[in-house]
Design a protein around this motif. Structure first.
Motif, mmCIF file in Angstrom:
data_model
loop_
_atom_site.group_PDB
_atom_site.id
_atom_site.type_symbol
_atom_site.label_atom_id
_atom_site.label_comp_id
_atom_site.label_asym_id
_atom_site.label_seq_id
_atom_site.Cartn_x
_atom_site.Cartn_y
_atom_site.Cartn_z
ATOM 1 N N ILE A 23 0.837 -1.207 0.000
ATOM 2 C CA ILE A 23 0.000 0.000 0.000
ATOM 3 C C ILE A 23 0.866 1.249 0.000
ATOM 4 N N ARG A 24 1.939 1.208 0.841
ATOM 5 C CA ARG A 24 2.833 2.361 0.878
ATOM 6 C C ARG A 24 3.501 2.596 -0.479
ATOM 7 N N GLU A 25 3.822 1.531 -1.200
ATOM 8 C CA GLU A 25 4.455 1.660 -2.505
ATOM 9 C C GLU A 25 3.459 1.928 -3.626
ATOM 10 N N GLY A 26 2.181 1.978 -3.317
ATOM 11 C CA GLY A 26 1.179 2.277 -4.334
ATOM 12 C C GLY A 26 0.651 1.065 -5.068
ATOM 13 N N ASP A 27 0.973 -0.142 -4.580
ATOM 14 C CA ASP A 27 0.460 -1.367 -5.200
ATOM 15 C C ASP A 27 -0.697 -1.874 -4.345
ATOM 16 N N TYR A 28 -1.918 -1.744 -4.890
ATOM 17 C CA TYR A 28 -3.105 -2.106 -4.124
ATOM 18 C C TYR A 28 -3.684 -3.450 -4.557
ATOM 19 N N SER A 29 -2.888 -4.258 -5.232
ATOM 20 C CA SER A 29 -3.384 -5.551 -5.716
ATOM 21 C C SER A 29 -3.207 -6.673 -4.697
ATOM 22 N N PHE A 30 -2.391 -6.481 -3.652
ATOM 23 C CA PHE A 30 -2.177 -7.529 -2.649
ATOM 24 C C PHE A 30 -3.432 -7.691 -1.789
ATOM 25 N N ARG A 31 -3.773 -8.962 -1.528
ATOM 26 C CA ARG A 31 -4.913 -9.271 -0.670
ATOM 27 C C ARG A 31 -4.503 -10.351 0.331
ATOM 28 N N ALA A 32 -5.044 -10.279 1.536
ATOM 29 C CA ALA A 32 -4.799 -11.292 2.567
ATOM 30 C C ALA A 32 -5.883 -12.369 2.487
ATOM 31 N N ARG A 33 -5.488 -13.629 2.697
ATOM 32 C CA ARG A 33 -6.465 -14.724 2.689
ATOM 33 C C ARG A 33 -7.215 -14.721 4.020
ATOM 34 N N GLU A 34 -8.498 -14.472 3.943
ATOM 35 C CA GLU A 34 -9.311 -14.369 5.152
ATOM 36 C C GLU A 34 -9.678 -15.770 5.636
ATOM 37 N N PRO A 35 -9.569 -16.022 6.950
ATOM 38 C CA PRO A 35 -9.928 -17.350 7.483
ATOM 39 C C PRO A 35 -11.432 -17.590 7.382
ATOM 40 N N ALA A 36 -11.784 -18.881 7.364
ATOM 41 C CA ALA A 36 -13.211 -19.228 7.259
ATOM 42 C C ALA A 36 -13.975 -18.797 8.502
ATOM 43 N N ASP A 37 -13.359 -18.986 9.657
ATOM 44 C CA ASP A 37 -14.013 -18.586 10.905
ATOM 45 C C ASP A 37 -13.629 -17.153 11.243
ATOM 46 N N ALA A 38 -14.623 -16.342 11.518
ATOM 47 C CA ALA A 38 -14.381 -14.941 11.842
ATOM 48 C C ALA A 38 -13.764 -14.837 13.234
ATOM 49 N N ASP A 39 -12.567 -14.282 13.306
ATOM 50 C CA ASP A 39 -11.918 -14.015 14.575
ATOM 51 C C ASP A 39 -11.279 -12.630 14.494
ATOM 52 N N ALA A 40 -10.507 -12.260 15.482
ATOM 53 C CA ALA A 40 -9.914 -10.921 15.504
ATOM 54 C C ALA A 40 -8.940 -10.728 14.342
ATOM 55 N N LEU A 41 -8.110 -11.762 14.072
ATOM 56 C CA LEU A 41 -7.159 -11.658 12.965
ATOM 57 C C LEU A 41 -7.887 -11.608 11.618
ATOM 58 N N GLY A 42 -8.951 -12.375 11.499
ATOM 59 C CA GLY A 42 -9.728 -12.333 10.265
ATOM 60 C C GLY A 42 -10.348 -10.968 10.022
ATOM 61 N N GLU A 43 -10.800 -10.308 11.075
ATOM 62 C CA GLU A 43 -11.353 -8.961 10.935
ATOM 63 C C GLU A 43 -10.284 -7.975 10.460
ATOM 64 N N VAL A 44 -9.048 -8.127 10.998
ATOM 65 C CA VAL A 44 -7.959 -7.259 10.551
ATOM 66 C C VAL A 44 -7.682 -7.476 9.065
ATOM 67 N N TYR A 45 -7.612 -8.770 8.633
ATOM 68 C CA TYR A 45 -7.398 -9.076 7.218
ATOM 69 C C TYR A 45 -8.511 -8.479 6.348
ATOM 70 N N HIS A 46 -9.731 -8.618 6.800
ATOM 71 C CA HIS A 46 -10.877 -8.111 6.035
ATOM 72 C C HIS A 46 -10.810 -6.597 5.864
ATOM 73 N N GLU A 47 -10.478 -5.899 6.949
ATOM 74 C CA GLU A 47 -10.410 -4.443 6.870
ATOM 75 C C GLU A 47 -9.269 -3.992 5.950
ATOM 76 N N LEU A 48 -8.133 -4.707 5.994
ATOM 77 C CA LEU A 48 -7.039 -4.363 5.095
ATOM 78 C C LEU A 48 -7.415 -4.603 3.630
ATOM 79 N N ASN A 49 -8.108 -5.699 3.362
ATOM 80 C CA ASN A 49 -8.553 -5.966 1.995
ATOM 81 C C ASN A 49 -9.528 -4.900 1.500
ATOM 82 N N VAL A 50 -10.444 -4.496 2.380
ATOM 83 C CA VAL A 50 -11.389 -3.432 1.996
ATOM 84 C C VAL A 50 -10.652 -2.126 1.741
ATOM 85 N N LEU A 51 -9.653 -1.815 2.591
ATOM 86 C CA LEU A 51 -8.872 -0.596 2.403
ATOM 87 C C LEU A 51 -8.116 -0.631 1.072
#
Length: 428
Positions: free
Chosen positions: A72-100
């Motif tokens: 994101i800092r380098e201007g490449d917005y194509s990277f996405r994190a693999r979100e876990p099947a079960d919603a947990d705190a780490l999954g929420e962080v991944y989801h918010e980063l993907n949305v951003l």
């Protein structure tokens, strides 16, 4: 100590009491010593494997987050994190980063499309746009600005306003009308100035609109309408006058009376004047019927020498310039030069005719040794003439031909006496 090592050390301290307790129990157990050591080593190995796995489980998410944030800092917005099947705190962080990342990618696409649209509009508009930084160095210019300065963008960017001849236009505030001469064009321009910020620095914006051609076109339209109306009305009046005069002359000739001589002479004058007025109006209507130039390669030296040879009243001295071939209508350019040379000969011989190349244009100069130009701005007004019996259409027609070829026609007094007509035509 790194974060993952601190987590590993904390887990080790938590597991240490259990290992100590296991060692005490194994020491009191009635088993052989080798078996006790083997069991204790197995417990310690299991604890070490668990701690290493724990460290990896801590490292992997943090590395994933670091990679995404770096992209994101380098201007490449194509990277996405693999979100876990079960919603947990780490999954929420991944989801918010993907949305951003998705939001930033959409905003970047919209900004790129808006910038591309702005560049396309700036390139196509017939208004010169210049942007200067705080040191008055040119940082942005559109296609109309390149044409006005007669140089490509690569040669203009980074040059100071004074060197480009825009320092006077850049100074001042708000809108201003000014008569200016640029390398490719001269005339009246509308100057508009403003400021904007880019990269936190103040830049100055200069917008230059050429008012000469629109004014000339509107003026020409008005005169075209006037000429058409005058031609129609006068021709409708002259036709019956001429016919009636000729009929009366034939009747009087059959009568053969001496006292009718004066009447016959008067009617002859009426018929002659009617024909003269007809020719007079025919010359004026040429202003409204000038066709579009039929462009073809024209050798400028051949054209100039041919026009100079047509004038028999005095010598027209030709001063050749560099070889030039124009894409123009040779007949129309010859007519414009004939008008200028004729006016120069009427003003005062000798007459000098030559040309020079100035950047993207060639300038033809017709100089005379007459009394100079009269004061006032009526020289290019149709029907106006300073010569007795002049039609007042020669200069107007010549300027119309020049502007139809993308050029201009100017008149000025010479320092040593006389006048100079400058016909400027683009080389492209």
């Amino acid at each position: 100590m790194t974060h993952d090592r601190r987590v590993q050390l904390g887990a080790l301290l938590g597991a240490l009491p259990a290992l100590v307790l296991a060692g005490i129990l194994l020491a009191r157990a009635p088993w052989p010593l080798p078996w006790k050591l083997l069991l204790f080593a197995a417990c310690a190995a299991a604890a070490a494997v668990s701690l290493r796995a724990l460290r990896r489980r801590v490292q992997r998410p943090l590395q994933t987050l670091a990679n995404i944030l770096t992209a994101i800092r380098e201007g490449d917005y194509s990277f996405r994190a693999r979100e876990p099947a079960d919603a947990d705190a780490l999954g929420e962080v991944y989801h918010e980063l993907n949305v951003l990342s998705e939001l930033l990618q959409q905003q970047r696409m919209k900004a790129m499309e808006a910038t591309a649209l702005l560049r396309a509009v700036m390139a196509e508009i017939d208004v010169a746009v210049f942007a200067f930084d705080g040191e008055d160095l040119l940082r942005l210019v559109n296609r109309a600005g390149e044409a006005l300065l007669g140089s490509p963008q690569e040669r203009l960017l980074g040059r100071p306003a004074a060197e480009l001849g825009l320092a006077a236009a850049l100074d001042g505030e708000g809108a201003q009308l000014a008569d200016m001469a640029f390398p490719a064009r001269a005339g009246r321009f509308d100057l508009r100035r403003g400021t904007f910020r880019q990269g936190g620095r103040v830049h100055r914006l200069l917008v230059v609109s050429d008012l000469t051609r629109p004014l000339r076109q509107e003026e020409r339209k008005v005169w075209h309408q006037v000429i058409r109306v005058l031609g129609h009305e006068i021709n409708n009046s002259l036709a019956p006058i001429q016919s009636l005069s000729e009929s009366l002359l034939r009747i009087l000739e059959r009568q053969g009376e001496d006292w009718m001589d004066d009447t016959r002479q008067g009617l002859g004058i009426i018929a002659s004047r009617a024909q003269g007025l007809g020719r007079f109006m025919e010359g004026y209507t040429r202003l409204a019927r000038l066709p579009e130039p039929c462009r073809a390669p024209v050798d400028l030296e051949v054209l100039v020498r041919r026009v100079a040879g047509l004038e028999q009243r005095c010598e027209v001295r030709v001063h050749p310039g560099p070889p030039v071939t124009l894409q123009a209508d040779g007949d129309q350019l010859a007519q414009a030069l004939i008008n200028l040379v004729r006016n120069a000969v009427d003003a005062g011989a000798p007459v000098d005719l030559g040309w020079t190349v100035q950047g993207p244009a060639v300038e033809l100069r017709v100089e005379d040794r007459g009394p100079g130009l009269p004061t006032g701005g009526n020289l290019f007004v149709p029907f106006f003439s300073t010569k007795a019996g002049g039609s007042g259409i020669g200069l107007v027609l010549s300027r119309q031909i020049a502007e139809a070829h993308g050029g201009s026609l100017g008149l000025a007094n010479r320092e040593g006496g006389g006048a100079c007509a400058s016909l400027r035509l683009p080389l492209g």
